[in-house]
Motif scaffolding. Structure first.
Motif, PDB file in Angstrom:
ATOM      1  N   ARG A 116     -55.658 -26.382  -2.930  1.00  0.00           N
ATOM      2  CA  ARG A 116     -55.773 -25.513  -3.587  1.00  0.00           C
ATOM      3  C   ARG A 116     -55.636 -24.701  -2.577  1.00  0.00           C
ATOM      4  O   ARG A 116     -54.797 -23.373  -2.826  1.00  0.00           O
ATOM      5  N   TRP A 160     -65.085 -25.570  -6.132  1.00  0.00           N
ATOM      6  CA  TRP A 160     -64.009 -25.546  -4.598  1.00  0.00           C
ATOM      7  C   TRP A 160     -65.689 -26.042  -4.189  1.00  0.00           C
ATOM      8  O   TRP A 160     -66.310 -25.213  -3.045  1.00  0.00           O
ATOM      9  N   SER A 191     -61.350 -21.387  -8.537  1.00  0.00           N
ATOM     10  CA  SER A 191     -60.740 -21.730  -7.555  1.00  0.00           C
ATOM     11  C   SER A 191     -58.800 -21.236  -7.641  1.00  0.00           C
ATOM     12  O   SER A 191     -58.410 -20.197  -9.219  1.00  0.00           O
ATOM     13  N   GLU A 202     -67.378 -27.227  -0.855  1.00  0.00           N
ATOM     14  CA  GLU A 202     -67.070 -27.623   0.600  1.00  0.00           C
ATOM     15  C   GLU A 202     -66.893 -29.509   1.056  1.00  0.00           C
ATOM     16  O   GLU A 202     -66.186 -29.201   2.004  1.00  0.00           O
ATOM     17  N   ASP A 220     -60.407 -34.132   2.401  1.00  0.00           N
ATOM     18  CA  ASP A 220     -58.932 -32.527   2.971  1.00  0.00           C
ATOM     19  C   ASP A 220     -58.246 -32.251   2.228  1.00  0.00           C
ATOM     20  O   ASP A 220     -57.362 -31.261   1.948  1.00  0.00           O
ATOM     21  N   PHE A 246     -58.700 -23.482   7.943  1.00  0.00           N
ATOM     22  CA  PHE A 246     -57.988 -24.668   7.594  1.00  0.00           C
ATOM     23  C   PHE A 246     -56.484 -24.028   8.095  1.00  0.00           C
ATOM     24  O   PHE A 246     -56.044 -23.457   7.674  1.00  0.00           O
ATOM     25  N   HIS A 304     -58.586 -29.977  -0.497  1.00  0.00           N
ATOM     26  CA  HIS A 304     -58.423 -27.893  -0.378  1.00  0.00           C
ATOM     27  C   HIS A 304     -57.071 -27.891   0.505  1.00  0.00           C
ATOM     28  O   HIS A 304     -56.925 -26.838  -0.403  1.00  0.00           O
ATOM     29  N   ARG A 305     -56.387 -28.682   0.804  1.00  0.00           N
ATOM     30  CA  ARG A 305     -54.870 -28.435   0.696  1.00  0.00           C
ATOM     31  C   ARG A 305     -54.332 -28.371  -0.197  1.00  0.00           C
ATOM     32  O   ARG A 305     -53.460 -27.486  -0.707  1.00  0.00           O
TER      33      ARG A 305
END
Length: 557
Positions: free
Chosen positions: A148, A136, A128, A138, A142, A170, A145-146
């Protein structure tokens, strides 16, 4: 339009890499990329290099290339414990079979690549934007994810490393985990995955491509090289047999295996259920499924109804004559039996309420015992009249056991919780079942008031031929009507999948939606397959939180 074909994790599998090259070119890819981890698992690391170079595949380095290039003692994959032990075997083999020239070439590779293609900012990484060995997944929350995405700032981020492909947008950012070529994606198939990225007029879209290749040749190569059988079986079955601990609960619950055998408790000297704990198979694979083990027994509970002729003061599911009936019906019952067989259940527990209040109960039991070992829980008080005639139809059904509750060797102890006259009627029902040659078990719920009755009741039952494992004592549970007893919840019990008209529940002692909403896994619209998966995911999530293993509560006894 520009089309990029992106793969990851070739894992010393030249057979899949050749198939990738052919397939990507046949689909019109303008450029081919590999996002690192050329070695691991497979037997032919040196065969990867010429395929990359001769076919003009652009590359970045993953943690394997960094480690091999430097001659590090381990791969730097980011594993721990049992995962790391198998990763070490793969790395040591790869290091020993990689030439100095290939390792030197690895040292020339960048660890990431950025460029703008047709107005789209593209960022290629191995793990990542945070780290080369970052997983990383799925299922990350959230905010993870944000974090990264913000670390990159690109319009499109492509990665690999985790081994599981996924595509997700995203906001304005497209994230593509391209998967790996080296082994299947823990989905039960022989195929592997790569990604096609189309960029046109400032817009990017991605497609995950399932890729067939000569997996038997790859498996034979691995076996001939003497690599662990677990590595080869993953190629042959499509299910991961190593490197599972790092996988999050959601993704791990979708695979066949969830636990290393070395992590399983022995249960030596402990009674886990009416029978012994399932044996851990000696099949050469270091892992096993959670379902089918002592930590998720292959035992399905079906509540035919919730109304009862009694209103026991400590009923864990709050049954009574006034309870919502929630009658399942014969048709749905048969569907559930068929599904249970297909899903690998070996035992069926039929309970209520009082199941013998259901007019179709005997038809249910006749159908179920054609397919499974069945235990029917009853207070044994309704074996008169037309029900006796129906009960006689079950005579000789040796896949059926009638389980009855008795709370003492005398009426006073039993009736204090179940109502006047309950004990003598239960004893009469017990004698009738025995006279019909029906196997019978008895469970006693121990309370502070009746603990002195355990041995007298054991002696009484032994005189009737009910002895040994056919008599067991269970603790009082603080659920339903009971304000006292052992507090059980998902944190301290193993899942025993239970179905009612309200849906799927974690445990039969928490099957009343009104008093135990915390044990509901899913509504009735969910399939048995998905309900099982959710139970596995919840188990893993709870255990991952604090590393604990739950207690076994013998609800069946």
């Amino acid at each position: 339009m520009t089309t990029l074909a992106l793969c990851g994790g070739t894992y010393s599998n030249p057979y899949a890499l050749r198939a990738f090259i052919r397939d990507a070119r046949a689909r019109g890819a303008d450029r081919l990329w590999c996002l690192g981890d050329f070695g691991a698992y497979g037997a032919e690391p040196e065969a990867i290099w010429p395929l990359l170079v001769d076919n003009g595949i652009e590359c970045i380095a993953g943690n394997y290339e960094l480690a091999i290039g430097r001659g590090d003692p381990d791969c730097g994959c980011g594993y721990a414990d049992d995962d790391n032990a198998f990763a070490a075997v793969a790395y040591d083999y790869t290091l020993a079979h990689t030439s100095a020239q290939f390792a030197a070439w690895m040292r020339t590779l960048p660890t990431e690549h950025r460029e703008t293609v047709d107005g789209v900012v593209l960022h290629l990484v191995h793990g990542s934007p945070l780290a080369v060995n970052d997983f990383w997944w799925e299922s990350l929350p959230d905010h993870a994810h944000r974090m990264r995405i913000d670390a990159s700032g690109a319009d499109v981020i492509c990665c690999t490393h985790s081994g599981l492909p996924w595509v997700r947008r995203f906001g304005k950012t497209l994230v593509v985990n391209v998967g790996v070529l080296g082994r299947p994606a823990n989905d039960g198939g022989h195929h592997v995955w790569y990604a096609l990225l189309d960029i046109v007029d400032g817009h990017a879209s991605a497609e995950l491509v399932s890729l067939d290749y000569d997996w038997p040749a790859h498996a034979a190569s691995m076996r001939n090289a003497g690599l662990p059988e677990a590595f080869t079986q993953a190629v042959e079955t499509g299910w991961w047999t190593t490197c599972l601990e790092i996988v999050p609960p959601l993704e791990r619950s979708r695979g066949r295996f969830q636990l290393y055998k070395s992590a399983m408790p022995s249960f030596a000297g402990e009674q886990v259920s009416w029978g012994a704990a399932p044996e851990i198979p000696d099949d050469g694979v270091p892992v096993l499924p959670l379902f089918g083990s002592a930590l998720f027994p292959p035992r399905l509970w079906i509540y035919t109804n919730f109304h009862c002729n009694l209103a026991c003061s400590y009923c864990s599911v709050a049954s009574s004559p006034q309870a919502r009936r929630r009658q399942l019906g014969l048709g749905r019952f048969r569907e559930l039996v068929d599904e249970a067989v297909a899903e690998g259940f070996t035992e069926l527990y039929v309970t209520g309420g009082e199941p013998f209040l259901e007019r179709d109960l005997v038809e249910m039991l006749l159908y179920a015992t054609e397919h499974l070992d069945v235990v029917c829980l009853s207070n044994a008080m309704l074996y008169q009249g037309w029900r006796r005639t129906q009960l006689e139809r079950l005579a000789g059904r040796h896949r059926l056991v009638l389980q009855t509750s008795l709370d003492g060797a005398q009426a006073r102890s039993h009736d204090s919780n179940r109502g006047p006259g309950a004990w003598i009627k239960a004893m009469d029902g017990l004698d009738l079942a025995l006279s019909l040659d029906l196997p019978v078990r008895v469970g006693m719920t121990e309370t502070p008031q009746n603990s002195a009755e355990i041995e007298p009741l054991r002696a009484l039952l032994t005189a009737k031929g009910i002895c040994g494992a056919d008599f067991a004592v269970r603790p009082l549970v603080k659920r339903g009507h009971s304000a006292d007893g052992v507090a059980i919840d998902t944190d301290n019990t193993v899942p025993e999948l239970t179905v009612t008209t309200d849906g799927w529940h974690w445990h039969p002692a928490g099957a009343d939606l009104d008093t135990s909403p915390d044990m509901l896994l899913a509504g009735p619209e969910v399939s048995m397959t998905e309900a099982k998966r959710r139970a596995v995911e919840l188990f893993l999530r709870l255990r991952q939180r604090d590393g604990s293993l739950p207690l076994i509560y013998n609800c069946a006894v």
